[in-house]
Enzyme design. Structure first.
Site, mmCIF file in Angstrom:
data_model
loop_
_atom_site.group_PDB
_atom_site.id
_atom_site.type_symbol
_atom_site.label_atom_id
_atom_site.label_comp_id
_atom_site.label_asym_id
_atom_site.label_seq_id
_atom_site.Cartn_x
_atom_site.Cartn_y
_atom_site.Cartn_z
ATOM 1 N N ARG A 26 26.069 36.743 41.764
ATOM 2 C CA ARG A 26 25.399 37.886 41.072
ATOM 3 C C ARG A 26 25.321 37.283 39.444
ATOM 4 O O ARG A 26 25.383 38.129 38.829
ATOM 5 C CB ARG A 26 26.276 39.183 41.161
ATOM 6 C CG ARG A 26 27.529 39.109 40.820
ATOM 7 C CD ARG A 26 28.071 40.539 40.938
ATOM 8 N NE ARG A 26 29.716 40.446 40.601
ATOM 9 C CZ ARG A 26 30.358 41.461 40.039
ATOM 10 N NH1 ARG A 26 29.660 42.553 39.973
ATOM 11 N NH2 ARG A 26 31.468 41.290 39.675
ATOM 12 N N GLY A 54 29.876 30.603 44.969
ATOM 13 C CA GLY A 54 28.690 30.304 44.130
ATOM 14 C C GLY A 54 28.584 31.528 43.303
ATOM 15 O O GLY A 54 29.102 32.479 43.504
ATOM 16 N N LYS A 88 25.413 38.368 34.203
ATOM 17 C CA LYS A 88 26.395 38.900 35.269
ATOM 18 C C LYS A 88 25.736 40.130 35.994
ATOM 19 O O LYS A 88 25.827 41.298 35.037
ATOM 20 C CB LYS A 88 27.732 38.729 34.857
ATOM 21 C CG LYS A 88 28.721 39.204 36.052
ATOM 22 C CD LYS A 88 30.252 38.997 35.464
ATOM 23 C CE LYS A 88 31.044 39.228 36.454
ATOM 24 N NZ LYS A 88 32.626 39.227 36.057
ATOM 25 N N ASP A 102 38.439 29.841 42.171
ATOM 26 C CA ASP A 102 37.230 30.137 41.490
ATOM 27 C C ASP A 102 37.275 30.630 40.178
ATOM 28 O O ASP A 102 36.226 30.913 39.597
ATOM 29 C CB ASP A 102 36.101 30.503 42.568
ATOM 30 C CG ASP A 102 36.690 32.146 43.070
ATOM 31 O OD1 ASP A 102 37.654 31.949 43.842
ATOM 32 O OD2 ASP A 102 35.997 33.061 42.888
ATOM 33 N N ASN A 103 38.410 31.412 39.961
ATOM 34 C CA ASN A 103 38.580 32.054 38.831
ATOM 35 C C ASN A 103 39.506 31.250 37.693
ATOM 36 O O ASN A 103 40.004 31.937 36.745
ATOM 37 C CB ASN A 103 39.077 33.442 39.194
ATOM 38 C CG ASN A 103 38.224 34.408 39.805
ATOM 39 O OD1 ASN A 103 37.021 34.116 39.598
ATOM 40 N ND2 ASN A 103 38.697 35.461 40.368
ATOM 41 N N ASP A 155 24.644 42.822 46.901
ATOM 42 C CA ASP A 155 23.593 43.193 46.488
ATOM 43 C C ASP A 155 23.384 42.495 45.102
ATOM 44 O O ASP A 155 22.057 42.558 44.376
ATOM 45 C CB ASP A 155 23.665 44.552 45.993
ATOM 46 C CG ASP A 155 24.686 45.059 45.175
ATOM 47 O OD1 ASP A 155 25.531 44.242 44.622
ATOM 48 O OD2 ASP A 155 25.215 46.368 44.955
ATOM 49 N N GLY A 156 24.100 41.653 44.484
ATOM 50 C CA GLY A 156 23.785 40.891 43.252
ATOM 51 C C GLY A 156 24.073 41.593 42.204
ATOM 52 O O GLY A 156 23.695 41.090 40.815
ATOM 53 N N ARG A 195 27.605 37.033 29.344
ATOM 54 C CA ARG A 195 28.824 36.603 29.190
ATOM 55 C C ARG A 195 28.829 35.159 28.608
ATOM 56 O O ARG A 195 27.689 34.516 29.054
ATOM 57 C CB ARG A 195 29.536 36.318 30.509
ATOM 58 C CG ARG A 195 31.106 35.707 30.230
ATOM 59 C CD ARG A 195 31.957 35.843 31.530
ATOM 60 N NE ARG A 195 31.474 35.019 32.819
ATOM 61 C CZ ARG A 195 32.147 35.337 33.984
ATOM 62 N NH1 ARG A 195 33.030 36.238 34.001
ATOM 63 N NH2 ARG A 195 31.486 34.539 34.916
#
Length: 491
Positions: free
Chosen positions: A90, A87, A110, A249-250, A122-123, A173
């Site tokens: 960040r 998910g 992002k 996931d990419n 840490d996001g 993005r």
């Protein structure tokens, strides 16, 4: 107060288990360091009005009033190992804007702070990876390769801690969508066939409306995604691009390049080229990218099986047929691209072999991929211009023999030499994001706060097919003795 941007929110209309609704985490002292005015115009925005509020809006401190921030749920295979919950750890989706072509496009922050998917992270994002994605994604767009794009980069005024303390930043993005193979895996792994079905309907409505009217819509969706991924990866191979982290996931359902983490471009040609510091086994090496794309699409097919046919054996048979066709799809796109690079307007059976023979020679000589093809353009116009290309090879005799075969093939083609050379220069870039140039620009920005090298390189990369007077050095390979280049994920 920030202006409304005209957001739509189709993803929020999906069931709540598809996302987590939450705002980005504010930053201490936002400062805009890069803003893509042409892209803003393409998104139907007033660049001047948006730029005036960009630092606050695109840091997440003061969102447009019509934003509806979400972190999206997905899973994924990372280096072949399945992780059932990843998910947006960040990233925050603000909404969709309809661009000048009438196409909805996501705007996502992002590096915008922790979410329920952060898994202890840490996001945040560091300035270097943010500027890398900004630079390389826009270079890919200029090369005509489907890609997510970059609208803004904002310094946060806060450090992020990786191996060292680094300046933090937030990237805005733009994507056709942020649907991934891993998004389907998230629901399939939970036995949530209803969720997979809702996601498939959404993907078809967003990207493949023709699939919805096919006899088996889910199978048509799979075939359409396979076609776009085959075309995309073939385009990567034409310019020597190594994605570096082709996890499921990419892998974008839209067929765009997404997530520019440890990406880089080859200098000397070698099919086993790997740049990523975490790809110890070479899983995502340059030459492996088509096979990995097929492997990733097989994972998508597994998710879609219950939608393809209630008879599991028949569903597997139908999906397998689509997946097995991927190699042929890729080969067709690859051969088409190599014909363009070799200056061939017509088709002959031996064209792919002719291209492969040249690549073998480049590999043996450790010749620069981009520069060799660019010099081939000159040789297509005038055989007397072959000397610079030949000088790239310690033993030029094998290349001379190949050039004889190539000119023989050109003699059966339909274009005049000058016309052919012009076409070749539109297929073989004069400049790519050379790794040493990218690193120098990022180092100046991060260590010295000097953005001038970044913007100069960015400007050069916006016109990749020709170098302006005074900019010729940007087309040169890296200095010898620079050592092995390594990239890092940035998380």
């Amino acid at each position: 107060m920030p202006l409304p941007l005209g957001f739509q929110h189709s993803y929020r209309a999906l069931p709540e288990r598809f996302y987590a609704a939450l705002p980005p985490t504010p930053v201490r002292e936002p400062r805009l360091v890069a803003f893509n005015r042409p892209l803003a115009r393409d998104l139907g925005l007033d660049p001047g009005a948006v730029e005036a509020h960009a630092a606050e809006m695109f840091s997440g401190n003061r969102l447009p009033p019509d934003a509806s921030p979400l972190a999206l749920a997905y899973a994924g295979h990372q280096f072949g190992h399945f992780v059932p919950q990843l998910g947006d750890g960040r990233a925050i989706l603000l909404g969709e804007l309809v661009d000048s072509s009438g196409v909805p496009r996501d705007l996502q922050l992002k590096g915008s702070g922790r979410t329920p998917f952060s898994r202890g992270g840490d996001g945040r994002a560091a300035l270097g990876p943010v500027l890398r994605e900004y630079l390389v994604s826009e270079a890919m767009h200029a090369l005509g390769i489907p890609t997510t794009r970059s609208l803004a980069a904002v310094l946060s005024g806060e450090p992020v801690f990786r191996d060292d303390a680094l300046p933090g930043a937030v990237l805005t993005r733009v994507a056709a969508s942020h649907l991934r193979v891993g998004t389907f895996q998230y629901f399939a792994a939970r036995g949530d066939t209803e969720g997979v079905g809702a996601l498939a309907q959404y993907a078809m409505a967003r990207h493949y409306p023709e699939a919805a009217s096919a006899p088996i819509p889910a199978l048509a969706l799979l075939a359409a995604v396979c076609e776009r991924q085959a075309a995309l990866v073939a385009r990567w191979m034409m310019v020597g691009f190594v994605h570096g982290v082709m996890n499921t996931d990419n892998t974008a359902i839209s067929g765009e390049t997404i997530d520019y983490g440890p990406c880089a471009f080859m200098d000397a040609y070698h099919p086993e080229t790997v740049f990523s510091s975490i790809d110890h086994q070479g899983r995502y090496a340059f030459a492996n990218q088509p096979g990995i794309a097929q492997w990733n699409l097989t994972r998508l097919a597994e998710c879609l099986l219950p939608l393809i046919d209630p008879d599991s054996d028949r569903a597997v048979s139908l999906a397998t047929e689509v997946i097995e066709a991927f190699a042929g799809r890729f080969q067709r796109h690859w051969t088409h691209g190599m014909r363009a690079k070799l200056g061939l307007a017509t088709q002959e059976e031996g064209d792919a072999a002719l291209a492969s023979e040249l690549l073998e020679l480049l590999q043996g000589a450790q010749a620069d991929y981009t520069l060799a093809f660019r010099r081939l353009c000159d040789a297509a116009e005038d055989t007397r211009s072959q000397a610079p290309l030949l000088r790239m090879f310690g033993d030029a005799a094998p290349l001379e023999q190949w050039l004889v075969r190539w000119h023989d093939r050109l003699s059966r083609d339909t274009r005049y030499p000058a016309e052919r050379a012009v076409a070749m220069r539109g297929a073989n870039p004069a400049v790519i994001p050379r790794n040493h140039r990218v690193e120098a620009a990022l180092q100046a920005a991060v260590a010295e706060g000097d953005m001038a090298p970044f913007f100069e390189l960015f400007e050069v990369l916006q016109s990749p097919w020709a170098l302006a007077p005074g900019r010729e050095a940007y087309g040169d390979p890296p200095p010898s003795g620079g050592g092995r280049y390594r990239t890092f994920c940035g998380t």
